[in-house]
Design a protein around this motif. Structure first.
Motif, mmCIF file in Angstrom:
data_model
loop_
_atom_site.group_PDB
_atom_site.id
_atom_site.type_symbol
_atom_site.label_atom_id
_atom_site.label_comp_id
_atom_site.label_asym_id
_atom_site.label_seq_id
_atom_site.Cartn_x
_atom_site.Cartn_y
_atom_site.Cartn_z
ATOM 1 N N SER A 1 8.226 22.699 -5.171
ATOM 2 C CA SER A 1 7.730 21.561 -4.401
ATOM 3 C C SER A 1 8.368 20.267 -4.880
ATOM 4 C CB SER A 1 6.212 21.451 -4.536
ATOM 5 O OG SER A 1 5.600 22.588 -4.004
ATOM 6 N N VAL A 2 8.534 19.350 -3.967
ATOM 7 C CA VAL A 2 9.070 18.023 -4.284
ATOM 8 C C VAL A 2 8.027 17.003 -3.878
ATOM 9 C CG1 VAL A 2 10.885 16.352 -3.759
ATOM 10 C CG2 VAL A 2 11.440 18.790 -3.872
ATOM 11 N N LEU A 3 7.711 16.096 -4.790
ATOM 12 C CA LEU A 3 6.804 15.003 -4.489
ATOM 13 C C LEU A 3 7.643 13.747 -4.355
ATOM 14 C CD1 LEU A 3 3.344 14.242 -5.510
ATOM 15 C CD2 LEU A 3 5.018 12.538 -6.196
ATOM 16 N N ARG A 4 7.529 13.068 -3.221
ATOM 17 C CA ARG A 4 8.285 11.840 -2.989
ATOM 18 C C ARG A 4 7.303 10.678 -2.905
ATOM 19 N NH1 ARG A 4 12.027 12.201 1.828
ATOM 20 N NH2 ARG A 4 13.337 13.219 0.294
ATOM 21 N N MET A 5 7.578 9.647 -3.687
ATOM 22 C CA MET A 5 6.766 8.430 -3.657
ATOM 23 C C MET A 5 7.692 7.272 -3.320
ATOM 24 S SD MET A 5 4.235 6.891 -6.569
ATOM 25 C CE MET A 5 5.155 5.637 -7.418
ATOM 26 N N ILE A 6 7.380 6.582 -2.221
ATOM 27 C CA ILE A 6 8.201 5.471 -1.757
ATOM 28 C C ILE A 6 7.354 4.211 -1.715
ATOM 29 C CG2 ILE A 6 9.554 4.581 0.175
ATOM 30 C CD1 ILE A 6 10.019 7.503 0.998
ATOM 31 N N SER B 298 -3.381 -8.350 -12.276
ATOM 32 C CA SER B 298 -4.304 -7.225 -12.148
ATOM 33 C C SER B 298 -4.501 -6.761 -10.709
ATOM 34 C CB SER B 298 -5.656 -7.584 -12.760
ATOM 35 O OG SER B 298 -6.221 -8.678 -12.059
ATOM 36 N N LYS B 299 -4.190 -7.598 -9.709
ATOM 37 C CA LYS B 299 -4.454 -7.202 -8.332
ATOM 38 C C LYS B 299 -3.304 -7.524 -7.371
ATOM 39 C CE LYS B 299 -9.414 -7.483 -8.724
ATOM 40 N NZ LYS B 299 -10.652 -7.921 -8.176
ATOM 41 N N PRO B 300 -2.075 -7.165 -7.737
ATOM 42 C CA PRO B 300 -1.008 -7.390 -6.765
ATOM 43 C C PRO B 300 -1.142 -6.384 -5.620
ATOM 44 C CG PRO B 300 -0.150 -6.173 -8.613
ATOM 45 C CD PRO B 300 -1.578 -6.549 -8.953
ATOM 46 N N HIS B 301 -0.710 -6.774 -4.448
ATOM 47 C CA HIS B 301 -0.768 -5.856 -3.308
ATOM 48 C C HIS B 301 0.414 -4.900 -3.381
ATOM 49 C CE1 HIS B 301 0.204 -4.613 0.848
ATOM 50 N NE2 HIS B 301 -1.079 -4.294 0.787
ATOM 51 N N VAL B 302 0.123 -3.604 -3.406
ATOM 52 C CA VAL B 302 1.158 -2.575 -3.385
ATOM 53 C C VAL B 302 0.764 -1.486 -2.389
ATOM 54 C CG1 VAL B 302 2.002 -2.946 -5.740
ATOM 55 C CG2 VAL B 302 0.150 -1.348 -5.353
ATOM 56 N N ARG B 303 1.759 -0.849 -1.840
ATOM 57 C CA ARG B 303 1.524 0.263 -0.916
ATOM 58 C C ARG B 303 2.606 1.305 -1.158
ATOM 59 N NH1 ARG B 303 0.932 0.310 5.647
ATOM 60 N NH2 ARG B 303 1.383 2.513 5.824
ATOM 61 N N TYR B 304 2.180 2.545 -1.354
ATOM 62 C CA TYR B 304 3.100 3.649 -1.595
ATOM 63 C C TYR B 304 2.824 4.762 -0.588
ATOM 64 C CZ TYR B 304 3.424 1.290 -6.114
ATOM 65 O OH TYR B 304 3.573 0.353 -7.098
ATOM 66 N N ASP B 305 3.894 5.321 -0.044
ATOM 67 C CA ASP B 305 3.793 6.501 0.799
ATOM 68 C C ASP B 305 4.159 7.696 -0.061
ATOM 69 O OD1 ASP B 305 3.079 5.042 3.030
ATOM 70 O OD2 ASP B 305 5.128 4.896 3.787
ATOM 71 N N ILE B 306 3.293 8.701 -0.054
ATOM 72 C CA ILE B 306 3.486 9.882 -0.886
ATOM 73 C C ILE B 306 3.545 11.100 0.022
ATOM 74 C CG2 ILE B 306 2.491 11.304 -2.709
ATOM 75 C CD1 ILE B 306 1.134 8.735 -3.734
ATOM 76 N N SER B 307 4.528 11.957 -0.219
ATOM 77 C CA SER B 307 4.622 13.196 0.552
ATOM 78 C C SER B 307 5.063 14.332 -0.366
ATOM 79 C CB SER B 307 5.593 13.037 1.724
ATOM 80 O OG SER B 307 6.864 12.653 1.273
#
Length: 85
Positions: free
Chosen positions: A47-52, A29-38
């Protein structure tokens, strides 16, 4: 969520220290994740949405890496379903 630019943000949740200290036992339920969205203009208009993903889940071993991949796929599917095509 932290706004990093006019059309970009970083989304981070979960506990990084728990993932490092307890590995796979930190819990689903609480794993550490980080996403960069542009968001940017595509080559053919629109438009293009990029999620890395900028985390691998490696701190929690193979189980954590698999959890991170599944979570990333779920978020990508939800974003894809919510946005017009």
């Amino acid at each position: 969520m932290t706004i990093t630019g006019e059309y970009s943000a970083t989304v981070e949740c979960g506990s990084k220290s728990s993932s490092i200290a307890f590995g796979a036992f930190a819990g689903k339920s609480k794993p550490h994740v980080r996403y960069d969205i542009s968001i940017f203009l595509g080559e053919q208009g629109g438009s293009v949405l990029r999620m890395i993903s900028t985390t691998s889940g490696m701190a929690a071993g193979l189980i954590g890496m698999n959890r991170e991949r599944k979570l990333f796929a779920q978020w990508r599917s939800m974003l894809n379903a919510a946005l017009p095509h």
